[in-house]
Design a protein around this motif. Structure first.
Motif, PDB file in Angstrom:
ATOM      1  N   LEU A  29     -34.381 -17.844   9.727  1.00  0.00           N
ATOM      2  CA  LEU A  29     -34.606 -18.593  10.960  1.00  0.00           C
ATOM      3  C   LEU A  29     -35.546 -19.754  10.678  1.00  0.00           C
ATOM      4  O   LEU A  29     -36.668 -19.556  10.207  1.00  0.00           O
ATOM      5  N   LEU A  30     -35.085 -20.973  10.954  1.00  0.00           N
ATOM      6  CA  LEU A  30     -35.899 -22.170  10.861  1.00  0.00           C
ATOM      7  C   LEU A  30     -35.969 -22.812  12.236  1.00  0.00           C
ATOM      8  O   LEU A  30     -34.935 -23.025  12.871  1.00  0.00           O
ATOM      9  N   GLU A  31     -37.190 -23.100  12.670  1.00  0.00           N
ATOM     10  CA  GLU A  31     -37.399 -23.710  13.980  1.00  0.00           C
ATOM     11  C   GLU A  31     -38.214 -24.993  13.820  1.00  0.00           C
ATOM     12  O   GLU A  31     -39.376 -24.949  13.414  1.00  0.00           O
ATOM     13  N   ASN A  32     -37.566 -26.128  14.104  1.00  0.00           N
ATOM     14  CA  ASN A  32     -38.239 -27.433  14.089  1.00  0.00           C
ATOM     15  C   ASN A  32     -39.007 -27.670  12.788  1.00  0.00           C
ATOM     16  O   ASN A  32     -40.165 -28.110  12.785  1.00  0.00           O
ATOM     17  N   LEU A  75     -37.318 -33.685   5.270  1.00  0.00           N
ATOM     18  CA  LEU A  75     -36.612 -32.911   6.299  1.00  0.00           C
ATOM     19  C   LEU A  75     -37.216 -33.245   7.652  1.00  0.00           C
ATOM     20  O   LEU A  75     -38.438 -33.403   7.771  1.00  0.00           O
ATOM     21  N   GLN A  76     -36.360 -33.317   8.685  1.00  0.00           N
ATOM     22  CA  GLN A  76     -36.840 -33.634  10.022  1.00  0.00           C
ATOM     23  C   GLN A  76     -36.243 -32.677  11.048  1.00  0.00           C
ATOM     24  O   GLN A  76     -35.032 -32.628  11.229  1.00  0.00           O
ATOM     25  N   ASN A  77     -37.109 -31.895  11.680  1.00  0.00           N
ATOM     26  CA  ASN A  77     -36.725 -31.043  12.809  1.00  0.00           C
ATOM     27  C   ASN A  77     -35.473 -30.212  12.536  1.00  0.00           C
ATOM     28  O   ASN A  77     -34.488 -30.260  13.273  1.00  0.00           O
ATOM     29  N   ILE A  78     -35.529 -29.439  11.456  1.00  0.00           N
ATOM     30  CA  ILE A  78     -34.393 -28.596  11.081  1.00  0.00           C
ATOM     31  C   ILE A  78     -34.440 -27.286  11.855  1.00  0.00           C
ATOM     32  O   ILE A  78     -35.441 -26.567  11.838  1.00  0.00           O
ATOM     33  N   ASN A  79     -33.351 -26.981  12.543  1.00  0.00           N
ATOM     34  CA  ASN A  79     -33.181 -25.701  13.232  1.00  0.00           C
ATOM     35  C   ASN A  79     -31.953 -25.004  12.661  1.00  0.00           C
ATOM     36  O   ASN A  79     -30.857 -25.577  12.639  1.00  0.00           O
ATOM     37  N   LEU A  80     -32.154 -23.784  12.197  1.00  0.00           N
ATOM     38  CA  LEU A  80     -31.058 -23.064  11.537  1.00  0.00           C
ATOM     39  C   LEU A  80     -31.275 -21.568  11.692  1.00  0.00           C
ATOM     40  O   LEU A  80     -32.393 -21.067  11.513  1.00  0.00           O
ATOM     41  N   GLY A 114     -43.391 -26.659  11.993  1.00  0.00           N
ATOM     42  CA  GLY A 114     -42.255 -25.788  12.266  1.00  0.00           C
ATOM     43  C   GLY A 114     -42.475 -24.388  11.730  1.00  0.00           C
ATOM     44  O   GLY A 114     -43.510 -24.074  11.120  1.00  0.00           O
ATOM     45  N   ARG A 115     -41.490 -23.538  11.951  1.00  0.00           N
ATOM     46  CA  ARG A 115     -41.591 -22.120  11.579  1.00  0.00           C
ATOM     47  C   ARG A 115     -40.429 -21.720  10.681  1.00  0.00           C
ATOM     48  O   ARG A 115     -39.278 -22.065  10.955  1.00  0.00           O
ATOM     49  N   VAL A 116     -40.750 -20.989   9.606  1.00  0.00           N
ATOM     50  CA  VAL A 116     -39.739 -20.460   8.688  1.00  0.00           C
ATOM     51  C   VAL A 116     -39.896 -18.954   8.616  1.00  0.00           C
ATOM     52  O   VAL A 116     -40.976 -18.446   8.321  1.00  0.00           O
ATOM     53  N   SER A 117     -38.816 -18.226   8.888  1.00  0.00           N
ATOM     54  CA  SER A 117     -38.822 -16.775   8.777  1.00  0.00           C
ATOM     55  C   SER A 117     -37.630 -16.351   7.927  1.00  0.00           C
ATOM     56  O   SER A 117     -36.484 -16.603   8.298  1.00  0.00           O
ATOM     57  N   VAL A 118     -37.909 -15.749   6.767  1.00  0.00           N
ATOM     58  CA  VAL A 118     -36.866 -15.275   5.867  1.00  0.00           C
ATOM     59  C   VAL A 118     -37.077 -13.786   5.644  1.00  0.00           C
ATOM     60  O   VAL A 118     -38.077 -13.379   5.044  1.00  0.00           O
ATOM     61  N   ASP A 119     -36.175 -12.971   6.137  1.00  0.00           N
ATOM     62  CA  ASP A 119     -36.248 -11.524   5.971  1.00  0.00           C
ATOM     63  C   ASP A 119     -35.225 -11.077   4.941  1.00  0.00           C
ATOM     64  O   ASP A 119     -34.025 -11.280   5.116  1.00  0.00           O
ATOM     65  N   GLY A 120     -35.707 -10.457   3.873  1.00  0.00           N
ATOM     66  CA  GLY A 120     -34.818  -9.987   2.824  1.00  0.00           C
ATOM     67  C   GLY A 120     -35.266 -10.503   1.475  1.00  0.00           C
ATOM     68  O   GLY A 120     -35.934 -11.530   1.368  1.00  0.00           O
ATOM     69  N   VAL A 258     -26.569 -33.262  10.566  1.00  0.00           N
ATOM     70  CA  VAL A 258     -25.579 -34.055  11.296  1.00  0.00           C
ATOM     71  C   VAL A 258     -24.590 -33.149  12.011  1.00  0.00           C
ATOM     72  O   VAL A 258     -24.229 -33.374  13.162  1.00  0.00           O
ATOM     73  N   LYS A 259     -24.148 -32.095  11.308  1.00  0.00           N
ATOM     74  CA  LYS A 259     -23.199 -31.153  11.910  1.00  0.00           C
ATOM     75  C   LYS A 259     -23.310 -29.807  11.225  1.00  0.00           C
ATOM     76  O   LYS A 259     -23.460 -29.725  10.011  1.00  0.00           O
ATOM     77  N   HIS A 260     -23.221 -28.742  12.013  1.00  0.00           N
ATOM     78  CA  HIS A 260     -23.197 -27.371  11.521  1.00  0.00           C
ATOM     79  C   HIS A 260     -22.033 -26.670  12.200  1.00  0.00           C
ATOM     80  O   HIS A 260     -21.982 -26.601  13.426  1.00  0.00           O
ATOM     81  N   GLY A 261     -21.085 -26.192  11.379  1.00  0.00           N
ATOM     82  CA  GLY A 261     -19.925 -25.544  11.970  1.00  0.00           C
ATOM     83  C   GLY A 261     -18.991 -25.014  10.913  1.00  0.00           C
ATOM     84  O   GLY A 261     -19.379 -24.852   9.744  1.00  0.00           O
ATOM     85  N   PRO A 262     -17.726 -24.699  11.301  1.00  0.00           N
ATOM     86  CA  PRO A 262     -16.742 -24.212  10.338  1.00  0.00           C
ATOM     87  C   PRO A 262     -16.604 -25.174   9.162  1.00  0.00           C
ATOM     88  O   PRO A 262     -16.670 -26.401   9.333  1.00  0.00           O
TER      89      PRO A 262
END
Length: 276
Positions: A29-32, A75-80, A114-120, A258-262
């Motif tokens: 989880l990446l927030e901003n 990197l700028q305001n990455i949410n993932l 921003g916040r980075v949470s990596v579990d595993g 720019v885009k996140h999808g299939p």
């Protein structure tokens, strides 16, 4: 559990090594999230800065206080958000922010905000010099990198022959790795790193330095990981590799998403942006 490499994530590794059933569900989880790098004494490099900006896509601005510091916004305001079962490919031209994002996920870079949470448990297959000593032999570096990945000496030694065989380096394993080419060091690091099945695999195709036959061998080994690793994040310029391994893709430009999808939708947009 935070954004730490596998050697700091004791519990998942211990569970795997003891053969215990894991209850952990891997997630990212990446927030901003933003990452920037200061470049000092750059007031005399305005032409060079403009060339860097046009070549890498990085956004460069002057520091308002001194005007002698340029800030490269990687990197700028990455949410993932990624969960178990996700396989995501990072696409974009050189300097778009793909490698920086991988390094943030691997705990190598700390975000400025921003916040980075990596579990595993995480294995990063890039920055091949991490956990390796140039003056030590190939065999000694197998042990060093294995310890870096959270294995015990006994566990490394039990895998030593298989790792050595996979590298195809033969007698070179008795020599200091400072005598190796970049491709040979990549083989060594790749062989050790892929002897451990992590929860999260971070992969940069740049590790594919070397001959075509070994690259194919490496890709076949990675395919073996596909069903075992919970999350794969792959950065690559190969659309074939992205399509074959990833169900979704992330298109990056100037350090932004720019885009996140299939996968095919993202690749189609990337081709259109390049005029293809």
């Amino acid at each position: 559990m935070g954004n730490y490499p596998v050697f700091l994530l004791g519990l998942p590794v211990a569970h795997r090594l003891l053969g215990l059933k894991e209850t952990l569900v891997a997630s990212i989880l990446l927030e901003n999230v933003s990452v920037s790098f200061p470049v000092y004494n750059s007031s005399t490099r305005s032409i060079k800065n403009r060339l860097i900006q046009s070549a890498t896509g990085g956004q460069i601005r002057a520091d308002g206080a001194t005007q002698r510091i340029s800030i490269v916004q990687a990197l700028q305001n990455i949410n993932l958000s990624l969960k178990s079962g996700d396989r995501i490919g990072l696409v974009g031209h050189n300097g778009a922010g793909k490698t920086t994002l991988l390094r943030v996920l691997g705990g190598i870079y700390e975000p400025n905000c921003g916040r980075v949470s990596v579990d595993g448990s995480t294995v990063p297959l890039f920055d091949i010099s991490l956990g390796m000593n140039q003056e030590s032999t190939g065999y000694e570096n197998i042990i060093l990198r294995g310890l870096f990945l959270g294995l015990t000496r006994q566990q490394i030694k039990s895998r030593l022959d298989e790792i050595a065989e996979f590298t195809e380096l033969g007698d070179f394993l008795d020599l200091p790795i400072r005598t190796y080419s970049a491709g040979m060091q990549m083989r060594l690091a790749f062989a050790v790193s892929t002897s451990v099945v992590p929860d999260i695999l971070l992969l940069d195709e740049g590790i594919g330095a070397g001959d075509a036959s070994f690259l194919q061998k490496a890709r076949e080994r990675l395919k073996h990981f596909t069903d075992q690793v919970s999350i794969i994040v792959l950065s690559s310029h190969s659309e074939e590799l992205i399509s074959g391994m990833c169900s979704q893709a992330l298109l990056m430009e100037h350090g932004q998403i720019v885009k996140h999808g299939p996968t095919e939708e993202v690749l189609a947009l990337y081709r259109a942006m390049r005029g293809q």
